[in-house]
Design a protein around this motif. Structure first.
Motif, PDB file in Angstrom:
ATOM      1  N   HIS A  63       0.813  -1.225   0.000  1.00 30.63           N
ATOM      2  CA  HIS A  63       0.000   0.000   0.000  1.00 30.63           C
ATOM      3  C   HIS A  63       0.844   1.271   0.000  1.00 30.63           C
ATOM      4  CE1 HIS A  63      -3.497  -2.491   0.843  1.00 30.63           C
ATOM      5  NE2 HIS A  63      -2.868  -3.023   1.884  1.00 30.63           N
ATOM      6  N   ILE A  64       2.176   1.131   0.108  1.00 25.33           N
ATOM      7  CA  ILE A  64       3.011   2.292   0.379  1.00 25.33           C
ATOM      8  C   ILE A  64       2.983   3.317  -0.755  1.00 25.33           C
ATOM      9  CG2 ILE A  64       5.181   1.468  -0.619  1.00 25.33           C
ATOM     10  CD1 ILE A  64       4.709   3.122   2.837  1.00 25.33           C
ATOM     11  N   PHE A  65       2.643   2.865  -1.993  1.00 26.81           N
ATOM     12  CA  PHE A  65       2.607   3.787  -3.132  1.00 26.81           C
ATOM     13  C   PHE A  65       1.212   4.373  -3.368  1.00 26.81           C
ATOM     14  CE2 PHE A  65       6.244   0.998  -4.070  1.00 26.81           C
ATOM     15  CZ  PHE A  65       7.231   1.951  -4.261  1.00 26.81           C
ATOM     16  N   GLU A  66       0.278   4.118  -2.450  1.00 30.90           N
ATOM     17  CA  GLU A  66      -1.069   4.671  -2.588  1.00 30.90           C
ATOM     18  C   GLU A  66      -1.113   6.084  -2.006  1.00 30.90           C
ATOM     19  OE1 GLU A  66      -3.772   2.032  -0.701  1.00 30.90           O
ATOM     20  OE2 GLU A  66      -3.247   0.303  -1.954  1.00 30.90           O
ATOM     21  N   ARG A  67      -1.993   6.890  -2.584  1.00 26.79           N
ATOM     22  CA  ARG A  67      -2.116   8.278  -2.111  1.00 26.79           C
ATOM     23  C   ARG A  67      -2.645   8.324  -0.678  1.00 26.79           C
ATOM     24  NH1 ARG A  67      -5.404  11.712  -6.495  1.00 26.79           N
ATOM     25  NH2 ARG A  67      -5.036  13.302  -4.919  1.00 26.79           N
ATOM     26  N   PHE A  68      -2.071   9.236   0.107  1.00 24.88           N
ATOM     27  CA  PHE A  68      -2.471   9.524   1.495  1.00 24.88           C
ATOM     28  C   PHE A  68      -2.159   8.369   2.449  1.00 24.88           C
ATOM     29  CE2 PHE A  68      -6.067  11.675  -0.967  1.00 24.88           C
ATOM     30  CZ  PHE A  68      -5.299  12.788  -1.221  1.00 24.88           C
ATOM     31  N   TYR A  69      -1.429   7.351   1.961  1.00 28.03           N
ATOM     32  CA  TYR A  69      -1.148   6.212   2.851  1.00 28.03           C
ATOM     33  C   TYR A  69       0.127   6.475   3.629  1.00 28.03           C
ATOM     34  CZ  TYR A  69      -0.666   1.466   4.558  1.00 28.03           C
ATOM     35  OH  TYR A  69      -0.573   0.363   5.379  1.00 28.03           O
ATOM     36  N   ARG A  70       0.045   6.221   4.923  1.00 31.73           N
ATOM     37  CA  ARG A  70       1.211   6.311   5.790  1.00 31.73           C
ATOM     38  C   ARG A  70       1.393   4.987   6.509  1.00 31.73           C
ATOM     39  NH1 ARG A  70       0.605  12.071   8.994  1.00 31.73           N
ATOM     40  NH2 ARG A  70       1.434  13.429   7.363  1.00 31.73           N
ATOM     41  N   ALA A  71       2.627   4.480   6.494  1.00 34.24           N
ATOM     42  CA  ALA A  71       2.884   3.219   7.182  1.00 34.24           C
ATOM     43  C   ALA A  71       2.614   3.341   8.671  1.00 34.24           C
ATOM     44  CB  ALA A  71       4.324   2.770   6.936  1.00 34.24           C
ATOM     45  N   ASP A  72       2.857   4.527   9.233  1.00 31.00           N
ATOM     46  CA  ASP A  72       2.552   4.784  10.646  1.00 31.00           C
ATOM     47  C   ASP A  72       1.648   6.002  10.694  1.00 31.00           C
ATOM     48  OD1 ASP A  72       2.371   5.152  13.319  1.00 31.00           O
ATOM     49  OD2 ASP A  72       4.520   5.373  13.710  1.00 31.00           O
ATOM     50  N   SER A  73       0.345   5.770  10.806  1.00 27.95           N
ATOM     51  CA  SER A  73      -0.622   6.868  10.748  1.00 27.95           C
ATOM     52  C   SER A  73      -0.561   7.749  11.984  1.00 27.95           C
ATOM     53  CB  SER A  73      -2.042   6.300  10.600  1.00 27.95           C
ATOM     54  OG  SER A  73      -2.339   5.442  11.693  1.00 27.95           O
ATOM     55  N   SER A  74       0.172   7.316  13.017  1.00 27.00           N
ATOM     56  CA  SER A  74       0.247   8.130  14.239  1.00 27.00           C
ATOM     57  C   SER A  74       1.263   9.253  14.120  1.00 27.00           C
ATOM     58  CB  SER A  74       0.614   7.230  15.440  1.00 27.00           C
ATOM     59  OG  SER A  74       1.911   6.680  15.273  1.00 27.00           O
ATOM     60  N   ARG A  75       2.126   9.208  13.077  1.00 21.33           N
ATOM     61  CA  ARG A  75       3.139  10.253  12.942  1.00 21.33           C
ATOM     62  C   ARG A  75       2.480  11.532  12.454  1.00 21.33           C
ATOM     63  NH1 ARG A  75       6.130   6.272  10.003  1.00 21.33           N
ATOM     64  NH2 ARG A  75       5.878   7.534   8.138  1.00 21.33           N
ATOM     65  N   LYS A  76       2.839  12.623  13.051  1.00 19.80           N
ATOM     66  CA  LYS A  76       2.324  13.932  12.660  1.00 19.80           C
ATOM     67  C   LYS A  76       3.493  14.784  12.172  1.00 19.80           C
ATOM     68  CE  LYS A  76      -1.867  13.017  14.086  1.00 19.80           C
ATOM     69  NZ  LYS A  76      -2.984  12.904  13.177  1.00 19.80           N
ATOM     70  N   GLY A  77       3.159  15.747  11.332  1.00 17.95           N
ATOM     71  CA  GLY A  77       4.178  16.676  10.884  1.00 17.95           C
ATOM     72  C   GLY A  77       5.187  16.067   9.937  1.00 17.95           C
ATOM     73  N   GLU A  78       4.831  15.015   9.230  1.00 13.69           N
ATOM     74  CA  GLU A  78       5.762  14.352   8.324  1.00 13.69           C
ATOM     75  C   GLU A  78       5.172  14.232   6.927  1.00 13.69           C
ATOM     76  OE1 GLU A  78       7.178  10.709   9.906  1.00 13.69           O
ATOM     77  OE2 GLU A  78       7.962  11.618  11.740  1.00 13.69           O
ATOM     78  N   GLY A  79       4.493  15.241   6.465  1.00 11.19           N
ATOM     79  CA  GLY A  79       3.961  15.245   5.110  1.00 11.19           C
ATOM     80  C   GLY A  79       2.544  14.718   5.033  1.00 11.19           C
ATOM     81  N   LEU A  80       2.037  14.654   3.777  1.00 11.01           N
ATOM     82  CA  LEU A  80       0.646  14.293   3.556  1.00 11.01           C
ATOM     83  C   LEU A  80       0.471  12.882   3.017  1.00 11.01           C
ATOM     84  CD1 LEU A  80      -0.529  17.648   1.922  1.00 11.01           C
ATOM     85  CD2 LEU A  80      -0.560  16.997   4.337  1.00 11.01           C
ATOM     86  N   GLY A  81       1.545  12.148   2.835  1.00 12.81           N
ATOM     87  CA  GLY A  81       1.420  10.767   2.372  1.00 12.81           C
ATOM     88  C   GLY A  81       1.184  10.636   0.882  1.00 12.81           C
ATOM     89  N   ILE A  82       1.708  11.573   0.078  1.00 10.46           N
ATOM     90  CA  ILE A  82       1.535  11.485  -1.378  1.00 10.46           C
ATOM     91  C   ILE A  82       2.859  11.399  -2.118  1.00 10.46           C
ATOM     92  CG2 ILE A  82      -0.609  12.774  -1.258  1.00 10.46           C
ATOM     93  CD1 ILE A  82       0.979  15.105  -2.575  1.00 10.46           C
ATOM     94  N   GLY A  83       3.992  11.506  -1.392  1.00 12.41           N
ATOM     95  CA  GLY A  83       5.300  11.535  -2.050  1.00 12.41           C
ATOM     96  C   GLY A  83       5.563  10.304  -2.901  1.00 12.41           C
ATOM     97  N   LEU A  84       5.355   9.118  -2.331  1.00 10.51           N
ATOM     98  CA  LEU A  84       5.646   7.889  -3.067  1.00 10.51           C
ATOM     99  C   LEU A  84       4.640   7.640  -4.190  1.00 10.51           C
ATOM    100  CD1 LEU A  84       6.770   5.443  -0.236  1.00 10.51           C
ATOM    101  CD2 LEU A  84       8.183   6.647  -1.904  1.00 10.51           C
ATOM    102  N   SER A  85       3.395   8.100  -4.015  1.00 13.58           N
ATOM    103  CA  SER A  85       2.425   7.943  -5.104  1.00 13.58           C
ATOM    104  C   SER A  85       2.831   8.803  -6.302  1.00 13.58           C
ATOM    105  CB  SER A  85       1.023   8.325  -4.623  1.00 13.58           C
ATOM    106  OG  SER A  85       0.916   9.720  -4.398  1.00 13.58           O
ATOM    107  N   ILE A  86       3.403   9.998  -6.040  1.00 11.81           N
ATOM    108  CA  ILE A  86       3.895  10.847  -7.128  1.00 11.81           C
ATOM    109  C   ILE A  86       5.092  10.186  -7.798  1.00 11.81           C
ATOM    110  CG2 ILE A  86       4.981  13.060  -7.636  1.00 11.81           C
ATOM    111  CD1 ILE A  86       3.228  14.298  -5.484  1.00 11.81           C
ATOM    112  N   VAL A  87       5.975   9.576  -6.991  1.00  7.61           N
ATOM    113  CA  VAL A  87       7.131   8.871  -7.561  1.00  7.61           C
ATOM    114  C   VAL A  87       6.659   7.775  -8.516  1.00  7.61           C
ATOM    115  CG1 VAL A  87       9.058   7.338  -7.023  1.00  7.61           C
ATOM    116  CG2 VAL A  87       8.647   9.359  -5.616  1.00  7.61           C
ATOM    117  N   LYS A  88       5.694   6.979  -8.080  1.00  7.04           N
ATOM    118  CA  LYS A  88       5.204   5.884  -8.919  1.00  7.04           C
ATOM    119  C   LYS A  88       4.594   6.421 -10.213  1.00  7.04           C
ATOM    120  CE  LYS A  88       2.351   1.729  -8.827  1.00  7.04           C
ATOM    121  NZ  LYS A  88       1.451   0.868  -8.019  1.00  7.04           N
TER     122      LYS A  88
END
Length: 471
Positions: A413-438
């Motif tokens: 799921h790591i390349f899906e938009r808004f997905y974070r492996a650890d959803s509890s982390r805050k202040g570390e982006g919006l979870g779209i970086g890897l989806s843009i890479v793909k």
């Protein structure tokens, strides 16, 4: 097989089966219900007897007796009488001795046609043969019950026999219609099931999967329905997940903007009020404000990326570029960034330059996203590796770290938009970086592969074909 073809084949098979069934039933019923003699068979028997008599010259009692007895044993229902010219009985298989006069013989022949049609009176047939101009007579007598019950090419003796002969014809006509009714009833039943399932299909309930193993049009339509229902269910689940992540995005965005904005406002108020102690503290406050402002600017850029993705406005601009030189420049930037941070940085770029068709800005952006992620989430490993190689017309670009890695359940799921492996982390982006890479790699007809073993090695490998077409 198409229904039309199936219907024609069914009708053809039905017609052939009807004919065969008609013939078989006719033969069986004829053997069961139409036993006995007819005029042709009686004539054949008489002709055989007369021929034998003439051949053996068996006109007298001593000669005719064994001949008629033998024939009678083969046809016990028939009485054979050998009569002389004067009406006296030479031999009778019943053992009687009669001297017939004309009236007696005429009475036995009286109403003979009617007797053939079921009158209980015995049937008598007379045949003659001459010896030296002296006539002899063969009388064959049998009861009407011994005659065939029906001769379809001449007559039907009873309505019962007529019904027996009509039964195969009725069955032959009914079989195709019954098979056709069964066929259309079966098709209608399957169509009704499919129609009901489609009527019940909606986004709020479980799908109804139909079982239909036939290969005709309805079977294919049922298979398409099942596939469509499953796709709809999967898409519904994806929409739910997407909506859940969208809400999480808004929550994260609110938190990610509020925290740095609060810091910026605090330091700005401190500077406005002149509450800093010296120039050094002023510069430190300004530096923090700049860092937080840049972070908020990066978040806004990510929001713009989301909008571009949704609108399909990311358009690659392909040209021939020196990929080796581009990666060397990127490596230098990150060497300077990580200087003094106890990071081991390895750069594996061959001396021989590699050139290819690609969009330099997009590919650089994808690499920097991977490097930023490796530094941010793999910092515990204190290791970063950038690699470039070419083999069998494939370009390989790798970004490797030795940090905490990505759990197996999150890797797909790591390349899906808004997905974070650890959803509890805050202040570390919006979870779209890897989806843009793909998406960028997909623009280049390439692929990206992830392998991760926590605190041993996490590898993002980009594979691009060297024969990139000019866009």
């Amino acid at each position: 097989m198409k229904s039309r073809t199936k219907l024609w084949m069914l009708m053809l098979i039905s017609a052939i089966a009807s004919i065969l069934l008609f013939i078989a039933l006719s033969v069986v019923l004829a053997n069961i219900g139409d036993r006995g003699y007819d005029l042709n068979s009686l004539n054949a028997i008489s002709q055989e007897v007369l021929d034998t008599i003439e051949e053996q010259q068996a006109f007298h009692a001593a000669d005719i007796t064994p001949l008629l007895d033998n024939t009678h044993s083969n046809h016990p229902d028939i009485r054979f009488e050998w009569i002389a010219e004067d009406g006296s009985t030479i031999y009778d298989t019943l053992g009687e001795k009669n001297n017939y006069d004309f009236r007696q013989l005429a009475d036995r022949m009286l109403y003979m046609p009617q007797n053939l049609w079921g009158v209980d009176e015995p049937i008598t047939l007379t045949f003659s043969i001459s010896l030296q101009d002296q006539p002899y007579y063969l009388l064959m007598s049998l009861s009407s019950d011994a005659m065939k019950q029906g001769q379809i090419y001449f007559f039907m003796r009873t309505f019962k026999v007529l019904s027996l002969f009509m039964l195969p014809l009725i069955v032959a006509f009914l079989v195709p219609y019954l098979l056709s009714l069964w066929f259309f009833f079966s098709m209608n039943k399957r169509i009704n099931k499919l129609n009901y399932a489609i009527g019940q299909l909606n986004l709020q309930s479980e799908i109804t999967v139909l079982e239909d193993t036939k290969k005709d049009e309805i079977g294919q339509l049922t298979a398409h329905y099942n596939a469509m229902a499953r796709r709809l269910q999967n898409q519904t689940e994806q929409i739910k997940q997407f909506d859940k992540r969208r809400k999480l995005l808004l929550s994260n965005l609110s938190h990610d903007l509020r925290t740095p904005l609060t810091i910026v406002l605090g330091y700005a108020e401190t500077i406005r009020a002149g509450l800093y102690k010296n120039e050094q503290e002023l510069q430190a406050s300004a530096k923090i404000m700049l860092q937080r402002s840049r972070y908020m600017d990066k978040l806004l850029d990510q929001l713009l990326d989301i909008a571009r993705q949704d609108e399909g406005n990311i358009e690659p601009n392909f040209a021939v570029h020196n990929l080796s030189e581009m990666m060397r420049k990127i490596a230098v930037d990150y060497l300077m960034l990580l200087e003094g941070q106890s990071f081991t940085v390895e750069v594996n770029i061959p001396e021989q330059d590699i050139e290819a068709w690609f969009d330099a800005s997009l590919l650089e952006r994808a690499l920097r996203n991977l490097l930023d992620n490796a530094i941010r989430y793999g910092s515990e490993g204190h290791y970063l590796e950038i690699g470039l190689s070419e083999k069998d017309n494939i370009i390989f670009m790798t970004v490797i770290d030795k940090g905490r890695g990505i759990p197996v359940q999150d890797q797909e799921h790591i390349f899906e938009r808004f997905y974070r492996a650890d959803s509890s982390r805050k202040g570390e982006g919006l979870g779209i970086g890897l989806s843009i890479v793909k998406e960028i790699i997909a623009f280049h007809d390439g692929s990206i592969i992830l392998t991760s073993v926590p605190f041993e090695k996490t590898v993002f490998e980009i594979r691009l074909p060297t024969n990139q077409r000019k866009q």
